[in-house]
Scaffold this active site. Structure first.
Site, PDB file in Angstrom:
ATOM      1  N   ARG A  50       0.048  -4.312  -6.215  1.00 38.71           N
ATOM      2  CA  ARG A  50       0.347  -2.941  -5.783  1.00 38.71           C
ATOM      3  C   ARG A  50       1.837  -2.610  -5.949  1.00 38.71           C
ATOM      4  NH1 ARG A  50       0.907  -0.512  -0.338  1.00 38.71           N
ATOM      5  NH2 ARG A  50       0.148   1.642  -0.434  1.00 38.71           N
ATOM      6  N   HIS A  54       3.131   0.695  -7.831  1.00 41.60           N
ATOM      7  CA  HIS A  54       3.980   1.681  -7.157  1.00 41.60           C
ATOM      8  C   HIS A  54       5.372   1.757  -7.786  1.00 41.60           C
ATOM      9  CE1 HIS A  54       1.739   2.735  -3.215  1.00 41.60           C
ATOM     10  NE2 HIS A  54       0.884   2.440  -4.175  1.00 41.60           N
ATOM     11  N   VAL A  58       6.849   5.513 -10.647  1.00 41.12           N
ATOM     12  CA  VAL A  58       8.035   6.286 -10.253  1.00 41.12           C
ATOM     13  C   VAL A  58       9.226   5.832 -11.109  1.00 41.12           C
ATOM     14  CG1 VAL A  58       9.494   6.969  -8.314  1.00 41.12           C
ATOM     15  CG2 VAL A  58       7.102   6.330  -7.900  1.00 41.12           C
ATOM     16  N   ASN A  79       4.846   4.077   0.766  1.00 37.08           N
ATOM     17  CA  ASN A  79       5.332   2.688   0.807  1.00 37.08           C
ATOM     18  C   ASN A  79       5.758   2.208   2.185  1.00 37.08           C
ATOM     19  OD1 ASN A  79       5.037   2.339  -2.014  1.00 37.08           O
ATOM     20  ND2 ASN A  79       6.994   3.360  -2.383  1.00 37.08           N
ATOM     21  N   HIS A 178      -8.691  -2.495  -6.458  1.00 39.00           N
ATOM     22  CA  HIS A 178      -9.159  -2.540  -5.064  1.00 39.00           C
ATOM     23  C   HIS A 178     -10.315  -3.518  -4.861  1.00 39.00           C
ATOM     24  CE1 HIS A 178      -7.266   1.624  -3.938  1.00 39.00           C
ATOM     25  NE2 HIS A 178      -6.371   0.680  -4.181  1.00 39.00           N
ATOM     26  N   THR A 179     -10.587  -4.347  -5.871  1.00 38.15           N
ATOM     27  CA  THR A 179     -11.543  -5.435  -5.695  1.00 38.15           C
ATOM     28  C   THR A 179     -10.928  -6.566  -4.861  1.00 38.15           C
ATOM     29  OG1 THR A 179     -12.913  -7.063  -6.864  1.00 38.15           O
ATOM     30  CG2 THR A 179     -10.867  -6.461  -7.926  1.00 38.15           C
ATOM     31  N   SER A 233     -16.525  -8.946  -0.656  1.00 37.00           N
ATOM     32  CA  SER A 233     -15.944  -9.713  -1.780  1.00 37.00           C
ATOM     33  C   SER A 233     -14.441  -9.477  -1.831  1.00 37.00           C
ATOM     34  CB  SER A 233     -16.590  -9.281  -3.104  1.00 37.00           C
ATOM     35  OG  SER A 233     -15.948  -9.895  -4.200  1.00 37.00           O
TER      36      SER A 233
END
Length: 316
Positions: A50, A54, A58, A79, A178-179, A233
């Site tokens: 992540r 992020h 930017v 953030n 997002h797994t 999971s």
């Protein structure tokens, strides 16, 4: 066409063997540090992935997110009390500096750490393009405006991706990050009680899951309890996240919107979710390609920027 030409030009400036002479053991050093970090906390894989995302959205992939500034990106709304793993990046940088001082950028360290986090969680590997330099400014306003939010509409998310040269396939494949990982209640509690003024939970959310989440995130809580982004999971990098979306088990509104509702049909995210849910190889391949694209957003190369000695501060 112009965007494609642009990304090809960027890829020509970056190369997989950029540090072959100047820091030959770089990849081994980063892998070992990421391995140690994930061993002590499995969630760190998602956190490092992540950070790269992020950062790249930017001002491009320039490690501007890592700067400790009062008006920096760290304190931007997406953030603050949320982005994490900075101390792991510090540890990697320190090990890299011991081996080859003043050579490797923090931006490249973030990029390699993101790839390693995926691989060590069970995902496919890919060759990381290297040669980025570190930015001299942070952009809090850009972080507040440009980073996709769990509360955004699907059209808003697609538009934020398009602003950095990423398409609808990239939206869906990169959402598959997002797994792994966890989200705090404050990012999805709006779905649990009076959703959009209906007085009931979000109708696209599986009812058993809604009840579980209501217990996990009572209205009286501070919003910092967590739930897995990929129910059943949470630590394995696989296509289970997409299978969950088919049955209303996406955690964030922005996850479930990829499958449920008119916009998902109109924009073709729904058909991509269906493809990935039944074809793990397709997802893992598309994800790796989208990560290479995302890692190539507006890098500083040549003599632009600097090679930071400490990822948190500009060189004096």
């Amino acid at each position: 066409m112009i965007l494609f030409a642009l990304s090809s030009a960027v890829k020509a400036q970056l190369s997989t063997d950029f540090y072959q002479q100047s820091c030959p053991k770089l990849l081994q050093i980063v892998r070992k540090e990421v391995q140690n970090a994930i061993k002590s906390e499995m969630r760190m894989a998602a956190s490092l992935l992540r950070l790269h995302f992020h950062d790249c959205f930017v001002n491009g992939c320039d490690a501007s997110l890592l700067l400790d500034l009062t008006d920096g990106e760290k304190s931007a709304i997406p953030n603050v009390n949320s982005a994490r793993g900075f101390e792991v990046i510090d540890a990697i940088k320190s090990s890299v500096e011991s081996s080859c001082s003043g050579v490797v950028s923090c931006a490249d360290i973030l990029t390699i750490a993101a790839r390693d986090s995926v691989v060590l969680s069970g995902g496919n590997s890919w060759k990381v393009l290297l040669g980025r330099r570190d930015g001299l400014v942070a952009n809090q306003t850009g972080a507040n405006a440009g980073l996709p939010s769990p509360f955004d509409t699907l059209d808003a998310i697609i538009s934020k991706f398009a602003n950095v040269g990423l398409n609808v396939t990239d939206v869906v494949s990169l959402s598959g990050a997002h797994t792994i990982g966890l989200a705090t209640c404050r990012t999805f509690s709006n779905r649990l009680f009076k959703f959009s003024g209906t007085g009931a939970p979000d109708s696209t959310l599986d009812s058993t899951m809604a009840t579980d989440l209501q217990n996990q995130c009572p209205r009286t809580s501070d919003g910092f309890n967590t739930a897995p982004l990929d129910r059943n999971s949470r630590d394995l990098f696989d296509n289970h996240y997409f299978q969950n979306l088919l049955t209303g088990k996406g955690l964030l509104s922005s996850d479930q919107l990829l499958f449920s509702g008119d916009a998902a049909k109109r924009t073709s995210t729904k058909s991509l979710v269906q493809s990935y849910s039944s074809n793990s190889n397709l997802f893992l391949t598309d994800f790796a390609n989208s990560m290479i694209k995302m890692g190539s957003i507006s890098p500083l190369t040549g003599s632009a920027g600097e090679i930071r000695q400490n990822c948190r501060v500009l060189n004096s």
